[in-house]
Design an enzyme around this catalytic site. Structure first.
Site, short mmCIF file in Angstrom:
data_model
loop_
_atom_site.label_atom_id
_atom_site.label_comp_id
_atom_site.label_asym_id
_atom_site.label_seq_id
_atom_site.Cartn_x
_atom_site.Cartn_y
_atom_site.Cartn_z
N SER A 63 1.58 1.67 -1.56
CA SER A 63 0.51 1.68 -2.57
C SER A 63 0.17 3.05 -3.12
O SER A 63 -0.59 3.13 -4.10
CB SER A 63 -0.75 1.05 -2.00
OG SER A 63 -0.57 -0.34 -1.90
N LYS A 66 0.78 3.37 -6.75
CA LYS A 66 -0.13 2.82 -7.76
C LYS A 66 -0.79 3.92 -8.59
O LYS A 66 -1.17 3.69 -9.75
CB LYS A 66 -1.20 1.96 -7.08
CG LYS A 66 -0.60 0.70 -6.42
CD LYS A 66 -1.61 -0.01 -5.52
CE LYS A 66 -1.01 -1.26 -4.87
NZ LYS A 66 -1.91 -1.88 -3.89
N TYR A 190 6.85 -4.54 -9.30
CA TYR A 190 5.84 -4.12 -8.32
C TYR A 190 6.45 -3.84 -6.94
O TYR A 190 6.19 -2.80 -6.33
CB TYR A 190 4.73 -5.19 -8.23
CG TYR A 190 3.75 -4.92 -7.13
CD1 TYR A 190 2.80 -3.90 -7.24
CD2 TYR A 190 3.78 -5.64 -5.94
CE1 TYR A 190 1.92 -3.62 -6.22
CE2 TYR A 190 2.89 -5.38 -4.91
CZ TYR A 190 1.97 -4.36 -5.05
OH TYR A 190 1.09 -4.07 -4.03
N TYR A 241 -9.35 1.06 -0.65
CA TYR A 241 -9.83 -0.34 -0.58
C TYR A 241 -11.24 -0.40 0.00
O TYR A 241 -12.11 0.37 -0.39
CB TYR A 241 -8.85 -1.22 0.21
CG TYR A 241 -7.43 -0.87 -0.07
CD1 TYR A 241 -6.91 -1.07 -1.36
CD2 TYR A 241 -6.59 -0.27 0.87
CE1 TYR A 241 -5.60 -0.70 -1.66
CE2 TYR A 241 -5.29 0.09 0.57
CZ TYR A 241 -4.82 -0.12 -0.69
OH TYR A 241 -3.55 0.25 -1.00
N VAL A 259 0.59 1.25 2.85
CA VAL A 259 0.85 0.66 4.17
C VAL A 259 2.10 1.22 4.86
O VAL A 259 2.38 0.87 6.00
CB VAL A 259 0.92 -0.89 4.15
CG1 VAL A 259 -0.43 -1.51 3.88
CG2 VAL A 259 1.98 -1.39 3.19
N1 GLN Z 1 3.67 -3.42 -1.09
C1 GLN Z 1 2.43 -3.58 -0.36
C2 GLN Z 1 1.83 -4.95 -0.63
O1 GLN Z 1 1.84 -5.37 -1.74
C3 GLN Z 1 1.48 -2.50 -0.75
C4 GLN Z 1 0.16 -2.59 -0.03
C5 GLN Z 1 -0.37 -1.27 0.38
O2 GLN Z 1 0.33 -0.29 0.52
N2 GLN Z 1 -1.64 -1.26 0.69
O3 GLN Z 1 1.36 -5.62 0.24
#
Ligand code: GLN
Length: 306
Positions: A63, A66, A190, A241, A259
């Site tokens: 993420s 993003k 994505y 988050y 993650v």
């Molecule tokens: N690719 C992961 C997902 O969509 C990204 C989530 C993250 O890094 N928080 O679940």
């Protein structure tokens, strides 16, 4: 301030905590990563680089990507993006679906999964997934100053096979006409952006424009200083988050987690920092990575709160 002393101090604060947390096993390819890894890189606005631990080992940025796709989407569609995604913290986990029904398929912000899927969809419009991924990859190579940077296809495939929640989010938003391309294609973009593999040095270098009023170390402009400031504001309020408040409280800098265990943090006017430690806390943010940034911010005195 001697940055080497600062990093030695950070190491003394984190070394007893390596391997804490739990690796993201809902993406099978990420479950294989050694949880005791730890790396950190600091890239200053003067172009000085400081590293520690496994700072040159690539990891899945997940993420953290993003931030970069939002930057590209703002360049592509400008302020129009805010018709399709909000800019408020969600207070819910990264993969939550609950707010989408009440809010008519408009995700709270571009850093939760639903919001980032909309951002990927804006980048896909008018292109094939392969072209959009090519654009994302060349942007990352440009800002990281490293043409060797790649997407880990195994991680992307692994997530494609198990990404049922993301598929639910995308289909749900499609029903509100907030996904404009075929859902599989948008999700393909994505999943592949999440599978970008960078090491801490490349990530800190790539994030430097956010600390440097929109400019790379070379002086080349990526975005205006106003846009860099706004992306930082979103990172501070939404980058972790439902733990964004906690990160602001403990670290006091804009940050974006993934993650894969990576975090990019920005000290405006000073430096960009990348940390990597794969064990996650209950909110899906790197446990030891957050601890390292907390120690780093305390030792440098760098905080946007004075
Ligand atoms: N690719 C992961 C997902 O969509 C990204 C989530 C993250 O890094 N928080 O679940």
């Amino acid at each position: 301030m001697d940055m080497k002393d600062v990093l030695d101090g950070v190491w003394s604060d984190v070394s007893a905590h390596l391997g804490e947390g739990k690796v993201a096993d809902y993406i099978p390819a990420l479950a294989k990563v050694d949880p005791s890894k730890f790396g950190m890189a600091v890239m200053t606005v003067d172009g000085e680089l400081f590293t520690m631990g496994d700072a040159e080992e690539p990891f899945s940025i997940q993420s953290v990507s993003k931030v970069f796709t939002l930057t590209l989407a703002l360049g592509r569609v400008g302020e129009a993006i805010w018709k399709r995604v909000g800019r408020e913290p969600s207070g819910t986990p990264f993969n939550s679906i609950v707010q989408l029904e009440h809010e008519h398929g408009i995700p709270r912000n571009p850093f939760i999964n639903a919001g980032a899927i909309v951002v990927a969809d804006t980048l896909l419009s008018g292109h094939e997934p392969r072209e959009t991924l090519g654009e994302i990859l060349s942007f990352m190579r440009h800002i990281a100053g490293d043409d060797s940077l790649t997407i880990d296809r195994e991680v992307a495939r692994s997530e494609q096979q198990t990404g049922f929640r993301n598929a639910a989010l995308a289909n749900y938003m499609f029903s509100f006409s907030n996904i404009h391309n075929p859902v599989e294609k948008t999700l393909g973009v994505y999943f592949h952006q999440c599978a970008l593999a960078l090491n801490c040095v490349q990530l800190a270098t790539a994030g430097l424009f956010l600390a440097n009023r929109g400019r790379l170390v070379s002086g080349h402009t990526v975005v205006s200083s106003e846009r860099a400031r706004r992306i930082n504001a979103l990172m501070l309020t939404c980058g972790h988050y439902d733990a964004s408040g906690d990160f602001a409280f403990r670290v006091g800098l804009p940050g974006k987690s993934g993650v894969g265990g990576g975090i990019l943090a920005i000290a405006p006017g000073k430096a960009a920092m990348a940390v990597w430690s794969p064990g996650l806390n209950a909110n899906g943010n790197s446990a030891t990575g957050t601890r390292a940034l907390e120690s780093f911010a305390r030792r440098t005195g760098w905080s946007i709160f004075g």
